[in-house]
Design a protein around this motif. Structure first.
Motif, PDB file in Angstrom:
ATOM      1  N   SER A 167       0.829  -1.209   0.000  1.00 28.49           N
ATOM      2  CA  SER A 167       0.000   0.000   0.000  1.00 28.49           C
ATOM      3  C   SER A 167       0.863   1.259   0.000  1.00 28.49           C
ATOM      4  O   SER A 167       0.514   2.270  -0.616  1.00 28.49           O
ATOM      5  N   THR A 168       2.003   1.195   0.690  1.00 26.71           N
ATOM      6  CA  THR A 168       2.917   2.341   0.708  1.00 26.71           C
ATOM      7  C   THR A 168       3.464   2.619  -0.686  1.00 26.71           C
ATOM      8  O   THR A 168       3.508   3.771  -1.134  1.00 26.71           O
TER       9      THR A 168
ATOM     10  N   GLY B 279       3.530   6.022  -5.539  1.00 28.82           N
ATOM     11  CA  GLY B 279       3.412   6.175  -6.984  1.00 28.82           C
ATOM     12  C   GLY B 279       2.308   7.136  -7.376  1.00 28.82           C
ATOM     13  O   GLY B 279       2.492   8.009  -8.229  1.00 28.82           O
ATOM     14  N   LEU B 280       1.151   7.011  -6.728  1.00 35.36           N
ATOM     15  CA  LEU B 280       0.005   7.859  -7.066  1.00 35.36           C
ATOM     16  C   LEU B 280       0.225   9.314  -6.658  1.00 35.36           C
ATOM     17  O   LEU B 280      -0.277  10.230  -7.315  1.00 35.36           O
ATOM     18  N   SER B 281       0.963   9.527  -5.573  1.00 37.60           N
ATOM     19  CA  SER B 281       1.172  10.899  -5.098  1.00 37.60           C
ATOM     20  C   SER B 281       2.403  11.553  -5.723  1.00 37.60           C
ATOM     21  O   SER B 281       2.702  12.715  -5.436  1.00 37.60           O
ATOM     22  N   ASN B 282       3.114  10.810  -6.558  1.00 37.45           N
ATOM     23  CA  ASN B 282       4.301  11.363  -7.223  1.00 37.45           C
ATOM     24  C   ASN B 282       4.262  11.063  -8.721  1.00 37.45           C
ATOM     25  O   ASN B 282       5.265  10.662  -9.318  1.00 37.45           O
ATOM     26  N   LEU B 283       3.096  11.304  -9.325  1.00 40.42           N
ATOM     27  CA  LEU B 283       2.946  10.997 -10.748  1.00 40.42           C
ATOM     28  C   LEU B 283       3.900  11.815 -11.614  1.00 40.42           C
ATOM     29  O   LEU B 283       4.409  11.327 -12.625  1.00 40.42           O
TER      30      LEU B 283
ATOM     31  N   ILE C  46      12.081   5.469   1.044  1.00 40.30           N
ATOM     32  CA  ILE C  46      10.700   5.862   1.327  1.00 40.30           C
ATOM     33  C   ILE C  46      10.542   5.859   2.838  1.00 40.30           C
ATOM     34  O   ILE C  46      10.752   4.842   3.494  1.00 40.30           O
ATOM     35  N   LYS C  47      10.206   6.997   3.387  1.00 42.48           N
ATOM     36  CA  LYS C  47      10.239   7.174   4.836  1.00 42.48           C
ATOM     37  C   LYS C  47       8.852   7.464   5.389  1.00 42.48           C
ATOM     38  O   LYS C  47       8.117   8.290   4.860  1.00 42.48           O
ATOM     39  N   LYS C  48       8.496   6.765   6.474  1.00 40.54           N
ATOM     40  CA  LYS C  48       7.245   7.055   7.156  1.00 40.54           C
ATOM     41  C   LYS C  48       7.375   8.364   7.921  1.00 40.54           C
ATOM     42  O   LYS C  48       8.400   8.642   8.525  1.00 40.54           O
ATOM     43  N   THR C  49       6.322   9.156   7.903  1.00 41.38           N
ATOM     44  CA  THR C  49       6.375  10.433   8.610  1.00 41.38           C
ATOM     45  C   THR C  49       4.980  10.893   8.988  1.00 41.38           C
ATOM     46  O   THR C  49       4.049  10.804   8.186  1.00 41.38           O
TER      47      THR C  49
ATOM     48  N   GLY D 253       2.535   9.757  10.587  1.00 45.10           N
ATOM     49  CA  GLY D 253       1.409   8.860  10.416  1.00 45.10           C
ATOM     50  C   GLY D 253       1.070   8.542   8.982  1.00 45.10           C
ATOM     51  O   GLY D 253       0.182   7.735   8.707  1.00 45.10           O
ATOM     52  N   GLU D 254       1.769   9.181   8.029  1.00 49.03           N
ATOM     53  CA  GLU D 254       1.507   8.902   6.626  1.00 49.03           C
ATOM     54  C   GLU D 254       2.122   7.555   6.245  1.00 49.03           C
ATOM     55  O   GLU D 254       3.019   7.043   6.912  1.00 49.03           O
ATOM     56  N   ALA D 255       1.615   6.999   5.148  1.00 48.11           N
ATOM     57  CA  ALA D 255       2.141   5.706   4.705  1.00 48.11           C
ATOM     58  C   ALA D 255       3.595   5.811   4.285  1.00 48.11           C
ATOM     59  O   ALA D 255       4.358   4.872   4.407  1.00 48.11           O
ATOM     60  N   GLY D 256       3.996   6.982   3.804  1.00 48.31           N
ATOM     61  CA  GLY D 256       5.387   7.158   3.417  1.00 48.31           C
ATOM     62  C   GLY D 256       5.561   8.314   2.463  1.00 48.31           C
ATOM     63  O   GLY D 256       4.627   8.721   1.779  1.00 48.31           O
ATOM     64  N   ILE D 257       6.767   8.869   2.430  1.00 48.62           N
ATOM     65  CA  ILE D 257       7.111   9.916   1.482  1.00 48.62           C
ATOM     66  C   ILE D 257       8.418   9.536   0.807  1.00 48.62           C
ATOM     67  O   ILE D 257       9.226   8.797   1.363  1.00 48.62           O
ATOM     68  N   VAL D 258       8.609  10.022  -0.411  1.00 46.28           N
ATOM     69  CA  VAL D 258       9.896   9.836  -1.075  1.00 46.28           C
ATOM     70  C   VAL D 258      10.875  10.789  -0.413  1.00 46.28           C
ATOM     71  O   VAL D 258      10.667  11.996  -0.391  1.00 46.28           O
TER      72      VAL D 258
END
Length: 217
Positions: free
Chosen positions: A66-67, A72-76, A121-124, A126-131
């Protein structure tokens, strides 16, 4: 030392911060070489030479799927950028180079593989992750191993990274008189905070000395 060629441009809107195009001189195999880049590509390998194309597929698990989808969807724009970069021809790359060096001739340039980077890819919050584009030292709980993640560090931050590892994993080295003396010899300001206003004179002294050693003064 002074660079004979060190010219930075502006990254594309969708490009990550470490993808700022630039011209740079390097000494490779004893020869002065002019480099331009970086141009991005992508691979499913995690290691440059010994890696397998199955590295990425085999790393996908139930607890990180899911992460990966969210990233992928948030960094199109980033995904599109990587696809565009990976499908570039030499003519496309020369067109970018001509922005910096209009007189560049295709026959004088060749494409080289400069290495590989595994993107963190780092959790921050409470989010699933950020690049994660920064450079970060990760150390395990018992301080027996450290790893450098993120963007490739340059000379300007390498010493600071090593110091962080020494303080976390080998604190006993700095507890001994001989260790502190050796550190003071290598880095005279390692135990000083020269950013403080009361240390302004010390900062100017160190800055002048550094400029003299680098032949910048």
């Amino acid at each position: 030392a002074k660079h004979q060629a060190k010219v930075y441009g502006q990254p594309l809107d969708s490009a990550p911060t470490m993808a700022v195009p630039h011209l740079d001189t390097r000494i490779l195999d004893g020869k002065k070489t002019l480099l331009f880049g970086p141009f991005a590509a992508w691979t499913t390998k995690f290691l440059h030479k010994e890696g397998s194309y199955l590295d990425l597929p085999l790393s996908v698990k139930a607890d990180n799927l899911s992460t990966l989808i969210k990233i992928g969807l948030s960094n199109l724009e980033l995904v599109q950028y990587l696809v565009q970069q990976g499908t570039q021809s030499m003519a496309d790359r020369m067109e970018v180079l001509h922005v910096f060096y209009p007189g560049a001739r295709k026959e004088d340039w060749k494409l080289i593989d400069a290495g590989i980077r595994v993107q963190a890819i780092k959790k921050t919050d409470g989010e699933a992750g950020i690049v994660h584009y920064g450079t970060e030292v990760i150390t395990n709980a018992d301080h027996s191993i450290s790893a450098l993640l993120g963007a490739s560090p340059g000379a300007s931050v390498s010493v600071n990274i090593v110091m962080e590892v020494v303080k976390k994993c080998f604190p006993y080295l700095l507890e001994r008189p001989e260790g502190r003396a050796r550190m003071k010899e290598m880095i005279p300001t390692w135990d000083e905070d020269i950013k403080l206003p009361q240390n302004a004179a010390r900062y100017r002294e160190v800055s002048l000395r550094a400029n003299q050693l680098l032949q910048l003064a």
